[in-house]
Design a protein around this motif. Sequence first.
Motif, PDB file in Angstrom:
ATOM      1  N   VAL A  70       7.792  -5.151 -28.861  1.00  0.00           N
ATOM      2  CA  VAL A  70       8.315  -5.523 -27.543  1.00  0.00           C
ATOM      3  C   VAL A  70       7.350  -5.044 -26.461  1.00  0.00           C
ATOM      4  CG1 VAL A  70      10.245  -5.328 -25.922  1.00  0.00           C
ATOM      5  CG2 VAL A  70      10.688  -5.412 -28.392  1.00  0.00           C
ATOM      6  N   SER A  71       7.003  -5.943 -25.563  1.00  0.00           N
ATOM      7  CA  SER A  71       6.085  -5.634 -24.460  1.00  0.00           C
ATOM      8  C   SER A  71       6.855  -5.624 -23.150  1.00  0.00           C
ATOM      9  CB  SER A  71       4.967  -6.684 -24.390  1.00  0.00           C
ATOM     10  OG  SER A  71       4.265  -6.749 -25.610  1.00  0.00           O
ATOM     11  N   VAL A  72       6.519  -4.668 -22.279  1.00  0.00           N
ATOM     12  CA  VAL A  72       7.217  -4.515 -21.005  1.00  0.00           C
ATOM     13  C   VAL A  72       6.202  -4.353 -19.879  1.00  0.00           C
ATOM     14  CG1 VAL A  72       9.094  -3.346 -22.223  1.00  0.00           C
ATOM     15  CG2 VAL A  72       7.379  -1.990 -21.013  1.00  0.00           C
ATOM     16  N   ARG A  73       6.701  -4.455 -18.654  1.00  0.00           N
ATOM     17  CA  ARG A  73       5.878  -4.190 -17.489  1.00  0.00           C
ATOM     18  C   ARG A  73       6.570  -3.151 -16.612  1.00  0.00           C
ATOM     19  NH1 ARG A  73       5.215  -8.815 -13.199  1.00  0.00           N
ATOM     20  NH2 ARG A  73       4.968  -6.995 -11.849  1.00  0.00           N
ATOM     21  N   GLY A  74       5.778  -2.535 -15.738  1.00  0.00           N
ATOM     22  CA  GLY A  74       6.310  -1.542 -14.823  1.00  0.00           C
ATOM     23  C   GLY A  74       5.277  -1.228 -13.763  1.00  0.00           C
ATOM     24  N   ASP A  75       5.692  -0.492 -12.752  1.00  0.00           N
ATOM     25  CA  ASP A  75       4.792  -0.196 -11.639  1.00  0.00           C
ATOM     26  C   ASP A  75       4.028   1.104 -11.816  1.00  0.00           C
ATOM     27  OD1 ASP A  75       5.443  -2.523 -10.241  1.00  0.00           O
ATOM     28  OD2 ASP A  75       7.223  -1.589  -9.352  1.00  0.00           O
ATOM     29  N   SER A  76       4.354   1.875 -12.840  1.00  0.00           N
ATOM     30  CA  SER A  76       3.664   3.139 -13.090  1.00  0.00           C
ATOM     31  C   SER A  76       3.719   3.427 -14.577  1.00  0.00           C
ATOM     32  CB  SER A  76       4.324   4.280 -12.321  1.00  0.00           C
ATOM     33  OG  SER A  76       5.622   4.545 -12.854  1.00  0.00           O
ATOM     34  N   PRO A  77       2.836   4.300 -15.073  1.00  0.00           N
ATOM     35  CA  PRO A  77       2.923   4.668 -16.496  1.00  0.00           C
ATOM     36  C   PRO A  77       4.285   5.258 -16.853  1.00  0.00           C
ATOM     37  CG  PRO A  77       0.827   5.386 -15.579  1.00  0.00           C
ATOM     38  CD  PRO A  77       1.667   4.922 -14.422  1.00  0.00           C
ATOM     39  N   GLU A  78       4.832   6.065 -15.963  1.00  0.00           N
ATOM     40  CA  GLU A  78       6.125   6.702 -16.234  1.00  0.00           C
ATOM     41  C   GLU A  78       7.232   5.655 -16.383  1.00  0.00           C
ATOM     42  OE1 GLU A  78       3.251   9.339 -14.504  1.00  0.00           O
ATOM     43  OE2 GLU A  78       4.096   7.474 -13.696  1.00  0.00           O
ATOM     44  N   GLU A  79       7.197   4.636 -15.518  1.00  0.00           N
ATOM     45  CA  GLU A  79       8.218   3.589 -15.607  1.00  0.00           C
ATOM     46  C   GLU A  79       8.049   2.782 -16.890  1.00  0.00           C
ATOM     47  OE1 GLU A  79      10.326   0.844 -12.392  1.00  0.00           O
ATOM     48  OE2 GLU A  79       8.230   0.219 -12.721  1.00  0.00           O
ATOM     49  N   VAL A  80       6.826   2.495 -17.263  1.00  0.00           N
ATOM     50  CA  VAL A  80       6.583   1.761 -18.507  1.00  0.00           C
ATOM     51  C   VAL A  80       7.108   2.547 -19.697  1.00  0.00           C
ATOM     52  CG1 VAL A  80       4.789   0.897 -20.066  1.00  0.00           C
ATOM     53  CG2 VAL A  80       4.618   0.451 -17.607  1.00  0.00           C
ATOM     54  N   VAL A  81       6.834   3.852 -19.741  1.00  0.00           N
ATOM     55  CA  VAL A  81       7.291   4.675 -20.865  1.00  0.00           C
ATOM     56  C   VAL A  81       8.821   4.710 -20.916  1.00  0.00           C
ATOM     57  CG1 VAL A  81       7.348   6.998 -21.832  1.00  0.00           C
ATOM     58  CG2 VAL A  81       5.205   6.067 -20.954  1.00  0.00           C
ATOM     59  N   ARG A  82       9.460   4.861 -19.760  1.00  0.00           N
ATOM     60  CA  ARG A  82      10.935   4.870 -19.735  1.00  0.00           C
ATOM     61  C   ARG A  82      11.485   3.567 -20.308  1.00  0.00           C
ATOM     62  NH1 ARG A  82      10.273   7.211 -14.583  1.00  0.00           N
ATOM     63  NH2 ARG A  82      10.708   5.208 -13.568  1.00  0.00           N
ATOM     64  N   ARG A  83      10.858   2.476 -19.958  1.00  0.00           N
ATOM     65  CA  ARG A  83      11.347   1.183 -20.437  1.00  0.00           C
ATOM     66  C   ARG A  83      11.084   0.992 -21.928  1.00  0.00           C
ATOM     67  NH1 ARG A  83       9.847  -2.434 -14.974  1.00  0.00           N
ATOM     68  NH2 ARG A  83      11.738  -1.754 -13.843  1.00  0.00           N
ATOM     69  N   LEU A  84       9.971   1.490 -22.420  1.00  0.00           N
ATOM     70  CA  LEU A  84       9.709   1.440 -23.858  1.00  0.00           C
ATOM     71  C   LEU A  84      10.758   2.247 -24.613  1.00  0.00           C
ATOM     72  CD1 LEU A  84       5.824   1.860 -23.951  1.00  0.00           C
ATOM     73  CD2 LEU A  84       7.136  -0.253 -24.179  1.00  0.00           C
ATOM     74  N   ASP A  85      11.094   3.415 -24.096  1.00  0.00           N
ATOM     75  CA  ASP A  85      12.114   4.238 -24.744  1.00  0.00           C
ATOM     76  C   ASP A  85      13.488   3.583 -24.656  1.00  0.00           C
ATOM     77  OD1 ASP A  85      10.188   6.068 -25.403  1.00  0.00           O
ATOM     78  OD2 ASP A  85      10.600   7.417 -23.723  1.00  0.00           O
ATOM     79  N   GLN A  86      13.730   2.849 -23.576  1.00  0.00           N
ATOM     80  CA  GLN A  86      14.989   2.116 -23.445  1.00  0.00           C
ATOM     81  C   GLN A  86      15.074   1.016 -24.503  1.00  0.00           C
ATOM     82  OE1 GLN A  86      15.900   0.942 -19.414  1.00  0.00           O
ATOM     83  NE2 GLN A  86      17.400  -0.598 -20.064  1.00  0.00           N
TER      84      GLN A  86
END
Length: 370
Positions: free
Chosen positions: A339-355
């Motif tokens: 699953v690939s995601v996008r975000g505005d910061s590395p921290e947001e991307v990591v949170r979404r990957l964990d979600q």
Amino acid sequence: MTALAKAAEANGEELESVLAVDGHDERALSEAVRFQSTFGGRRAARLVAVTERFLLLAARLREELGIPGQRVPQTLPFRDKVVMKEHLARHGIRVPAFAPFTETAARELLRSHPAVVAKPRLGTGSTEITVLRGEADLAAFTAAHADRLANFEVEQFVTGRLYHVDSMVEDSKPVAAIAGGYIDETTSYERLLPCRDVGVPPGPLLDTLLDFNRRVLETFPGFTGVTHHEMFVAEDGEVYLCEIAARAGGGGVIAGFLSRTGVNLDEAMIRAQLGEPLPTTEGPADHLTGFIVIYAGPGTLREPLTAPDEAWVLESQILAEPGTALTGPQNCNDAAAIVSVRGDSPEEVVRRLDQVHAHMAAALGSISAG
């Protein structure tokens, strides 16, 4: 030419002839290429291969059949890890201390480094990578691979973090490039743990990675196509080559590159091998991307794997269906889901990957031994 299991997928009015073979049978695949190269009484204009383990074979067959495109001397430094490091070291690129595998070479490297790594010279998918920390490890490795030790290399274990730069390249210059960093080990599949990757934001680290990538690409004059370039950033900040491949990256690299540059790396690779102009791009967008590779098995998946229904999910590759018997991953590409995601910061991307991982936890827990 395609794999036996995928023969039914090869259909369409644009196809005149399809041959399906065992992709691990190099002789059968070579014969299929020879047959297709003169099918219908016409000589093939181009030979395209997008899977890494077929790139060297394709180069050999182009030479044999007189088909334009990349030849063996240009392909070998992208495939053989010893030839690769020899080539780059000659051009002043920092590479780990290395040697073709022998017990003597491994011992000599262990005298200078706390640990070394044995890797298949033509390996793919992070398979058969073995860390050796002393004589006992060395003895176990040589015993396990006694009949094929010449297929391996041994190199210094670099303590640090593994990054990658993915590029669309024209005449040895990156036309578009983005960087990412692995949060987890690429061998996580061995423990059925997920492997996460997150984009590198603008800043000194990104500048360093892109500069290293540019200098490496300059050593391949005339190369046009796609590269997946992995590099270590050591604890002291020095950058070392891990390896570079003339192909698109795995996992969610293609989805992330498309989201940020508008370019599909598979399309760019095919265009390059056809001798056609590369896709156009205006450069990376400001947002970041990342991906998570999820592994499962052995056992039978009872519940469907699904990604969260969120706008920030770029792509969801579901590769394991309920009721399917899973044997467990054999390499880092042998995933249950990506699953690939996008975000505005590395921290947001990591949170979404964990979600994403948390969302899939129930289905992963449904795997039964039956």
